[in-house]
Design an enzyme around this catalytic site. Structure first.
Site, short mmCIF file in Angstrom:
data_model
loop_
_atom_site.label_atom_id
_atom_site.label_comp_id
_atom_site.label_asym_id
_atom_site.label_seq_id
_atom_site.Cartn_x
_atom_site.Cartn_y
_atom_site.Cartn_z
N GLN A 26 32.31 28.80 44.55
CA GLN A 26 32.52 28.78 46.00
C GLN A 26 31.66 27.72 46.68
OE1 GLN A 26 31.93 31.56 44.16
NE2 GLN A 26 32.99 33.36 45.00
N ARG A 43 37.52 45.69 48.02
CA ARG A 43 36.20 45.15 47.68
C ARG A 43 35.15 46.19 48.06
NH1 ARG A 43 35.74 39.51 47.78
NH2 ARG A 43 33.94 39.89 46.44
N ASN A 54 23.98 39.73 48.05
CA ASN A 54 24.71 38.50 48.28
C ASN A 54 25.29 38.02 46.95
OD1 ASN A 54 25.56 36.42 50.19
ND2 ASN A 54 24.16 35.04 49.14
N LYS A 55 25.99 36.91 46.98
CA LYS A 55 26.65 36.40 45.78
C LYS A 55 25.67 36.30 44.61
CE LYS A 55 30.16 35.60 45.56
NZ LYS A 55 31.25 36.51 45.13
N ASP A 78 26.26 39.91 52.01
CA ASP A 78 27.44 40.78 52.00
C ASP A 78 27.11 42.20 52.41
OD1 ASP A 78 29.95 39.31 50.62
OD2 ASP A 78 28.08 38.51 49.83
N ARG A 102 37.87 35.73 51.74
CA ARG A 102 36.59 36.18 51.20
C ARG A 102 35.49 35.85 52.20
NH1 ARG A 102 34.47 31.87 51.37
NH2 ARG A 102 32.45 32.79 50.90
N GLY A 103 34.28 36.38 51.93
CA GLY A 103 33.16 36.22 52.84
C GLY A 103 33.04 37.46 53.71
#
Length: 351
Positions: free
Chosen positions: A197, A92, A247-248, A238, A49-50
């Protein structure tokens, strides 16, 4: 200490080694993806991830597809690779780096005149995506030094560290570079619900490097800001579009709170994260399994029948962002959109 390198490509086997991030911090385990399906499964479950790491994984996955092919004709070979490309693209939908990494290797394959040449070009292109990300993250860290004062107390959200890249990190790359330069910094890491995370990965990385870090729940950030205990916020991204940064989930909340308390709010991301021709309302935000919210690491936190909304990302409007730290300088949107476009087209002049 050896740098963290969460993705390693072994074309001679062929296989992809990766750190299984769903097990951290309890267990450090390196797993192997021997097929493109193995890799797709790892990406879907967030074993990998990332945003930058997904770009590296996507690049390696396309190269792995090429190396595993047993087709004798170039058209059949290309058809098989493109089928695997579609499999990887559908893992994703939000992180643009995944598509960037895939396209870099696919382009190298499609420009080849034979299967043997395509396999060689694919391996070289995948390795270059990884090496470029390593160089880029160190450059982002160096760029970010200009916004980190001595003694800075930095808030970060989710994990934009080495685990999310090929090495060093983006937001944590700025923090690592500041620490390496001798600045007496400290970090507040938000836990980052629902998958933790920040708690599981960011604190693990920073403790490993001997960087002062304190874990907080996401809902504690505003109180710290009001008490004057946060000097700046640095997070990753992202996807960056012309009017917002994805982003998250939870990032937007921190940006609003930072604006209310006059605290600088920075994004750290490579140029490859920019999707400058798009805008917020065109981006598909991934929605994940409701069980991620109803449970925390197998502990029940909500009734099994309660409806859940679980977007993986949110969008922070550009007017809440103090600057975007990249390998080529610090930019603002929409003011620097033309410069960013020129840099991406190849006129890479440091600004």
């Amino acid at each position: 200490m050896e740098p963290l390198r969460p993705i390693l490509f072994h074309p001679h086997i062929p296989s992809i080694e990766y750190i299984e991030q769903t097990l951290l911090p309890d267990v450090y385990e390196v797993r192997t993806a021997s097929t493109v399906q193995d890799l797709a499964d790892a990406i879907k479950r967030l074993g990998i991830r990332g945003a930058p790491a997904l770009g590296c994984a996507g690049a390696c996955g396309v190269a792995l597809s090429a190396l595993l092919s047993r087709d004798d004709s170039l058209p059949e070979f290309l058809s098989g690779v493109r089928s695997d490309v579609n499999l990887l693209r559908n893992t994703r939908p939000t992180a643009v780096n995944l598509f960037y990494g895939i396209d870099q290797v696919l382009s190298a394959i499609e420009s080849s005149k034979s299967i043997e040449e395509a396999k060689s070009h694919a391996v070289n292109a995948a390795h270059e995506v990884i090496e470029a990300d390593r160089r880029t993250c160190h450059a982002i860290g160096k760029t970010g030094l200009s916004i980190v004062p001595e003694g800075a107390r930095i808030l970060t959200h989710c994990n934009a560290g080495a685990l999310a890249c090929a090495e060093w990190g983006t937001a944590l790359g700025v923090i690592r570079s500041a620490h390496e330069s001798g600045r007496n910094i400290s970090v507040y890491s938000c836990e980052t619900r629902p998958l933790l995370q920040g708690a599981r990965l960011t604190t693990w990385e920073l403790l490993r490097d001997g960087i002062d870090v304190t874990l907080i729940t996401d809902s504690m950030a505003a109180v710290l800001m009001r008490k004057g205990k946060i000097d700046l916020v640095v997070v990753g991204a992202d996807r960056i579009v012309s009017d917002a940064v994805f982003n998250k989930i939870g990032t937007y909340m921190h940006a609003v709170c930072a604006k209310a308390h006059n605290i600088p709010f920075y994004i750290a991301a490579p140029l490859s994260t920019f999707d400058e021709e798009s805008r917020e309302d065109l981006v598909i935000v991934e929605e994940r399994n409701p069980e991620e919210v109803r449970r925390v690491r197998n502990c029940i936190t909500g009734p099994s029948t309660v409806p859940v909304w679980n977007p993986a990302f949110d969008a922070t409007p550009s007017d809440l962002i103090s600057g975007i730290i990249t390998e080529y300088g610090i930019f603002s949107l929409p003011r620097d959109l033309e410069t960013i476009c020129q840099l991406k087209m190849g006129n890479k002049v440091v600004v």
